[in-house]
Design a protein around this motif. Structure first.
Motif, short mmCIF file in Angstrom:
data_model
loop_
_atom_site.label_atom_id
_atom_site.label_comp_id
_atom_site.label_asym_id
_atom_site.label_seq_id
_atom_site.Cartn_x
_atom_site.Cartn_y
_atom_site.Cartn_z
N PHE A 55 0.79 -1.37 0.09
CA PHE A 55 0.01 0.12 -0.04
C PHE A 55 0.62 1.35 0.09
CE2 PHE A 55 -3.12 3.11 1.62
CZ PHE A 55 -4.26 2.49 1.13
N GLY A 56 0.66 2.15 -0.88
CA GLY A 56 1.27 3.30 -0.99
C GLY A 56 2.91 3.24 -1.15
N TYR A 57 3.34 2.68 -1.99
CA TYR A 57 4.76 2.32 -2.44
C TYR A 57 5.88 3.69 -2.42
CZ TYR A 57 8.78 1.48 -5.33
OH TYR A 57 10.12 1.21 -5.77
N GLN A 58 5.20 4.61 -2.94
CA GLN A 58 6.02 5.96 -2.95
C GLN A 58 6.21 6.47 -1.74
OE1 GLN A 58 3.45 5.25 -5.00
NE2 GLN A 58 4.14 5.69 -7.24
N PHE A 59 4.88 6.43 -0.69
CA PHE A 59 4.99 7.05 0.52
C PHE A 59 5.88 6.24 1.41
CE2 PHE A 59 1.26 8.49 -1.41
CZ PHE A 59 1.01 9.94 -0.98
N VAL A 60 5.91 4.94 1.30
CA VAL A 60 6.80 3.98 2.18
C VAL A 60 8.16 4.31 1.78
CG1 VAL A 60 7.67 1.76 2.66
CG2 VAL A 60 5.19 2.19 2.34
N LYS A 96 4.66 4.85 7.63
CA LYS A 96 5.15 3.29 7.32
C LYS A 96 4.18 2.35 7.99
CE LYS A 96 9.78 3.28 5.57
NZ LYS A 96 10.74 2.55 5.39
N ILE A 97 4.16 2.65 9.22
CA ILE A 97 3.22 1.55 9.95
C ILE A 97 2.05 1.64 9.52
CG2 ILE A 97 2.00 0.98 12.34
CD1 ILE A 97 4.85 2.31 13.45
N PHE A 98 1.40 2.78 8.96
CA PHE A 98 -0.12 2.72 8.55
C PHE A 98 -0.36 2.16 7.37
CE2 PHE A 98 -0.25 6.77 11.27
CZ PHE A 98 -0.84 6.08 12.43
N ASN A 99 0.75 2.44 6.27
CA ASN A 99 0.84 1.60 5.08
C ASN A 99 0.87 0.18 5.19
OD1 ASN A 99 0.63 3.60 2.65
ND2 ASN A 99 2.33 4.83 3.73
N TRP A 100 1.98 -0.25 6.24
CA TRP A 100 2.14 -1.81 6.15
C TRP A 100 0.59 -2.38 6.66
CZ3 TRP A 100 6.69 -0.60 9.54
CH2 TRP A 100 8.02 -0.49 8.68
N ILE A 101 -0.23 -1.66 7.57
CA ILE A 101 -1.39 -2.11 7.83
C ILE A 101 -2.45 -2.01 6.68
CG2 ILE A 101 -3.72 -1.70 9.37
CD1 ILE A 101 -1.56 -0.84 11.37
N GLY A 102 -2.18 -1.01 5.90
CA GLY A 102 -3.21 -0.88 4.73
C GLY A 102 -2.67 -2.05 3.85
N THR A 103 -1.67 -2.31 3.72
CA THR A 103 -1.26 -3.57 2.88
C THR A 103 -2.07 -4.77 3.06
OG1 THR A 103 1.14 -2.44 2.70
CG2 THR A 103 0.73 -4.94 1.90
N THR A 104 -1.98 -5.08 4.43
CA THR A 104 -2.76 -6.33 4.79
C THR A 104 -4.10 -6.16 4.74
OG1 THR A 104 -2.64 -5.54 7.08
CG2 THR A 104 -1.02 -7.06 6.46
N TRP A 105 -4.89 -4.66 4.85
CA TRP A 105 -6.19 -4.78 4.89
C TRP A 105 -6.95 -5.15 3.87
CZ3 TRP A 105 -8.06 -2.77 9.49
CH2 TRP A 105 -9.49 -2.30 9.37
#
Lengths: 336, 669
Positions: B285-290, B336-345
């Protein structure tokens, strides 16, 4: 994940409990310590919200979105969401700004020197504390006395050849490093009479763990009485056997006794012993000042507390006989 | 010392690691990034066990008040070496191990840019680690704390702090060479089409770490030299009596030391950014943001160092400024933490061991991050710093964070490396025991710190309420030790007997899953052409109208052998020679004046190694070096005559370029 509730519980206990343990930072006494504690609790509460939110989300995801047997559908391929990104950038930034404002205010508040403070000079030594009261002329070690009606402004440093220490009485304020070649300051105040425990907080070599200290906060009258006692010359009978041993065994090379020929202190500073008998602890605040402990100390100081006497850090073994030890201990205990 | 046998563990199945042949000599002279990665990993894991044993002794001593398991002197040595070992000999080299093994595979290259320099990095690291640890037998471990504050570190007459300062200088050379190598590799050797923003996040994070190393290592180098000079040559950099300043040392150390924290954590952030998408079957989720958050953390990481010094007496202005920058660094970390959770969501989550460790990483690292925010609040930090609260904090970041991420990476990539899966049941035992043990050990330490327990104290008094939680913490530490048993068993046994892993062991997304498990010696038969982020996934999967993944192509199992001639850099013994000379010089310095002959011998060996290296023709190796090529074969033993013929074939002048550049992989260079 089953551990998270436990971790959560521990943190909640940590944040909610107000305990009475003697060295606790969560049991603040005096204005500065209370200000710090309030700020910490505010931050911890906000942190707890994020902690619960993130860990709940991880748990939720692990349960809710776990692949199920028979479900052959692939998930939707979502690559991102700009609105969400902006949201979770801006909101934490705003929350942090809200913490930053009181933080900066408090930093400046705590740095101010109160107008009517009692001045105390703190000198860190490997591995004990020396206190000098320049306005009162008192010199003592490890146990600091302060009055309850007055803030106390500490000016702290070490000898040039010493190392960095950190003065920390958790009940009374945060810690402040005591650095060779610098004078750092700290304000403490204790409106309640009591004994507050501390510990050197910057690793300072071999016996760092036994570099402890206490602050005795006393009612103004009791404090004044203590000052009067401390200003009196040492209770020394110059014809006594103890005094003879004190000089013969070289004690005066390091230890001063006010009002005697050993008043100046020696080449290598050790704690001032003028009123050592009036203290409750010795050896960097790590032993109760009892007859038995003092005897054990004189038998072999390094047995009780690791030291490096050969490098002028700590007390050597004087090789005393039991009789000499008994005499010297009696002599020291009379130095009230 | 166990440090003497890292090669041995790796050597047990040399035939598994490419067509390079077995034998100790082939490992000593190897320039293959995969073998070097394995040696890095094996050595670092041995140091992890040593550092862990040191930690167990520390926890034994602290289990009860006024304990006498250790003397103060022993305790001070053990906590110094525990910290130094875990930071410099475990987590940094483990990140280098992953980088070495995986960077070329993930960017479609056949080796790193400077293969021999890569070998030198490893040997310097190995010998540097042995050098540092050997102090134990030569007068005792260093005892000034892992950040060696002056003037305590310059005060001791004993040579142990010389071991510390010189050891870190040596290890810094390994890291610096590795950083130059990785940076060059990433910039110049990516497969055609892989623009920077099509690189895997793991590669991005390695790049960011390489830049952090490049800019921060010079600073600690200065600090360490000044300590050495103060100690040995009577300079007075940190002596206040002569106008020196102990606080200067703190600035220098932490100007390195805080970027160092991100050097330790960012590789693991890269690892979980690879693992989470694969086991959620969704893109990151959000590659560029990560990516940008990682870069922002690195940049800001250079502006927060004084938060380690909030009690040093910097004054309210500096304290406020560093407080604000420190708070601000929480923002990209949160992203980063929010995007990781977004990835699994909304994903389809498979709770295999790598995924468990990755989710554990998010949960534990978040705790460390949040306690970090409480440190940014300067007044609160003056209560917390140098207590067990801060010990808990950085263990949540470096163990719950960095090490959990590293374990996720080991379970994730081991099928690629060994061709066999590690046991899932053992992996789950490992994860759950470690998670429980970790939290039992370190969660109570927050509380102990707030109760007034200062760090680095060999004893604590019995009457101030610290007993119970210290005992809990010690029990937790031994639980962690027990949790390592299933892991070690799996590594030693499953690597040979586990279920065979196909090339694409997890239905992966990145290029390394397109080649055989274990990879061919030359990595890629044909250098791939890349069109998208997660290119391999997009070759396999399209999206339907709803945006769900749909399988469009299945690849046959790739062969480990190619029918083409592929030039690879030749092995060389000069890197190990140079590294050996360097460490002999260090021993000579420590034991001067008696050691001066040793110093001279070391210098001669070092210059001999460097000179031979510079003279060495990458395509016409000297002496008994075997010419080194992946043979056009079908798995049969290399044929000597064919090899020589192949060697003669290559008279391309470009092949003689600097450090044995990998000819076919260099299209992009």
């Amino acid at each position: 994940m089953r551990l998270i509730p436990l971790a959560l519980l521990i943190l909640l206990v940590a944040s909610a409990c107000s305990d009475n343990l003697p060295r606790s930072t969560l049991n603040p006494v005096g204005e500065n310590a209370e200000t710090i504690d309030n700020l910490f609790r505010l931050t911890l509460a906000i942190a707890a919200v994020f902690f619960v939110g993130v860990n709940a989300a991880v748990l939720y995801v692990a349960i809710r979105y776990r692949a199920r047997k028979g479900d052959d559908r692939e998930p939707k391929q979502i690559h991102g969401n700009d609105t969400l990104e902006i949201t979770w950038t801006v909101i934490p930034a705003l929350i942090l700004a809200a913490i930053a404002v009181p933080t900066v205010q408090t930093v400046f508040e705590l740095a101010e020197e109160p107008a009517d403070a009692l001045q105390v000079e703190v000198i860190g030594h490997q591995w004990w504390w020396e206190y000098r009261y320049p306005e009162l002329g008192v010199v003592t070690a490890n146990e600091m006395w302060i009055p309850t009606d007055q803030p106390v402004f500490l000016s702290m440093t070490t000898d040039d050849e010493d190392v960095i220490h950190s003065f920390w009485i958790p009940n009374l304020n945060g810690k402040r490093d005591v650095v060779p070649g610098r004078v750092n300051t700290l304000t403490i105040s204790a409106p309640e009479p009591g004994v507050y425990l501390g510990q050197c907080a910057e690793f300072c070599g071999l016996s760092h763990a036994r570099m402890r200290m206490t602050v005795h906060a006393a009612e103004p009258a009791d404090f004044d009485a203590w000052v009067t006692d401390q200003l009196a010359p040492g209770n020394v009978d110059e014809d006594s056997e103890g005094w003879g041993l004190f000089l013969d065994k070289g004690c005066s090379a390091c230890h001063a006794i006010g009002g005697t020929e050993a008043a100046g202190g020696g080449l290598n500073p050790g704690p001032d012993l003028t009123h050592v008998g009036s203290r409750t602890t010795f050896a960097g605040g790590s032993y109760q000042l009892t007859t038995e402990n003092l005897k054990a100390w004189l038998r072999n100081p390094s047995e009780l507390k690791a030291m490096e006497p050969d490098a002028n850090r700590g007390m050597p073994n004087l090789g005393l006989t039991e009789d000499e030890i008994d005499t010297l201990v009696a002599f020291l205990q009379d130095l009230k | 010392m166990a440090t003497l046998t890292p090669e041995a563990t790796e050597l047990e199945e040399p035939e598994e690691h490419g067509a390079e042949g077995g034998g100790l000599w082939s490992w000593i002279t190897t320039v293959d990034h995969k073998r070097i990665g394995l040696m890095y990993g094996g050595t670092a894991m041995l140091f992890f066990l040593i550092g862990g044993i040191e930690a167990l002794f520390i926890r034994l001593q602290l289990a009860v008040p006024d304990a006498t398991v250790l003397t103060e002197a022993q305790y001070n040595q053990l906590f110094t070496m525990h910290g130094t070992t875990m930071v410099f000999l475990v987590i940094m080299p483990l990140a280098a191990a992953f980088g070495n093994y995986l960077l070329p595979l993930m960017i479609g290259a056949r080796d790193v840019a400077f293969p021999r320099m890569n070998a030198m990095s490893f040997w310097v690291f190995l010998f540097g680690g042995i050098f540092l640890s050997s102090s134990f037998f030569l007068g005792g471990f260093p005892d000034g704390g892992w950040f060696g504050y002056a003037p305590l570190s310059t005060q001791s007459e004993m040579i142990r702090m010389d071991f510390w300062a010189l050891g870190l200088l040596i290890l810094g050379i390994a890291s610096l060479a590795g950083a130059i190598n990785f940076t060059t590799t990433i910039f110049t050797m990516r497969a055609p089409g892989m623009s920077m923003f099509k690189m895997p996040v793991f590669v991005w994070m390695q790049l960011v770490v390489a830049f952090l190393l490049l800019f921060s290592l010079p600073v600690i180098t200065v600090a360490l030299f000044e300590v050495l000079f103060d100690r040995n040559f009577g300079t007075l950099f940190f002596d206040p009596a002569a106008g020196g300043d102990p606080i200067l040392y703190q600035h220098l150390f932490w100007l390195f030391g805080h970027p160092e924290v991100y050097i330790l954590i960012l590789p693991s952030m890269g690892i979980v950014s690879e693992v989470l998408p694969v086991f959620s079957r969704k893109p990151l989720f959000g590659y560029q943001f990560v990516v940008f958050a990682g870069a922002a953390i690195a940049l800001l990481g250079f502006g927060v160092w004084s938060h380690h010094m909030f009690t040093s007496g910097l004054g309210p202005v500096a304290e406020s400024a560093f407080s604000l920058t420190t708070m601000f660094i929480a923002v990209p970390t949160g992203i980063k933490i929010f995007n990781w959770i977004g990835t699994t969501w909304g994903g389809k989550i498979s709770l295999k061991t790598p995924m468990l460790f990755s989710l554990g990483f998010i949960a534990m690292f978040t705790i460390g991050g949040l306690s970090g925010v409480t440190h940014a609040v300067v007044p609160a930090d003056t209560q917390q710093t140098d207590t067990y609260y801060v010990v808990a904090h950085f263990h949540y970041v470096l163990f719950g964070g960095a090490m959990f991420g590293i374990f996720a990476g080991i379970y994730y990539w081991w099928p690629k490396i060994s061709g066999r899966y590690l046991s899932e049941p053992l992996g789950k035992w490992h994860f759950w025991l470690m998670l429980i043990g970790f939290n039992l050990t370190f969660a109570p330490q927050h509380w102990l710190g707030l109760q007034g327990m200062a760090r680095r104290t060999a004893v604590y008094p019995p009457d101030i309420g610290l007993e119970t939680l210290n005992m809990v913490s010690t029990i937790g530490a031994f639980t962690i030790a027990v949790s390592m048993l299933p892991f070690l068993y799996a590594m030693l046994v499953n690597s040979r007997t586990g279920a065979p892993a196909p090339a694409d062991a997890w239905d992966g997304r990145t290029l390394e899953w397109s080649i055989s498990s274990p990879p061919p010696h030359h990595n890629f038969h044909d250098v791939p052409t890349v069109e998208a982020i997660d290119d391999f996934w997009h070759q396999k999967y399209g999206e339907d109208d709803e945006g769900r993944a749909v399988r469009v192509k299945t690849f046959p199992e790739p062969s480990r052998y190619t029918d083409k001639y592929i030039h690879l850099p030749s092995p060389s013994y000069y890197p190990i020679m140079l590294a050996g000379g360097l460490v002999l010089m260090a021993y000579g310095f420590i034991f001067a004046p008696l050691g001066i002959p040793l110093f001279v011998i070391g210098a001669l060996i070092l210059f001999g190694g460097a000179f031979g290296w510079a003279q060495e023709d990458p395509d016409h190796p000297m002496g008994d070096h075997d010419d080194h090529h992946a043979e056009p074969d079908d798995g049969s033993e290399p044929d000597e005559t064919a090899e020589e013929a192949a060697g003669d074939e290559v008279e391309d002048p470009t092949a003689a370029l600097a450090d044995g550049v990998v000819a076919d992989g260099g299209d992009d260079a």
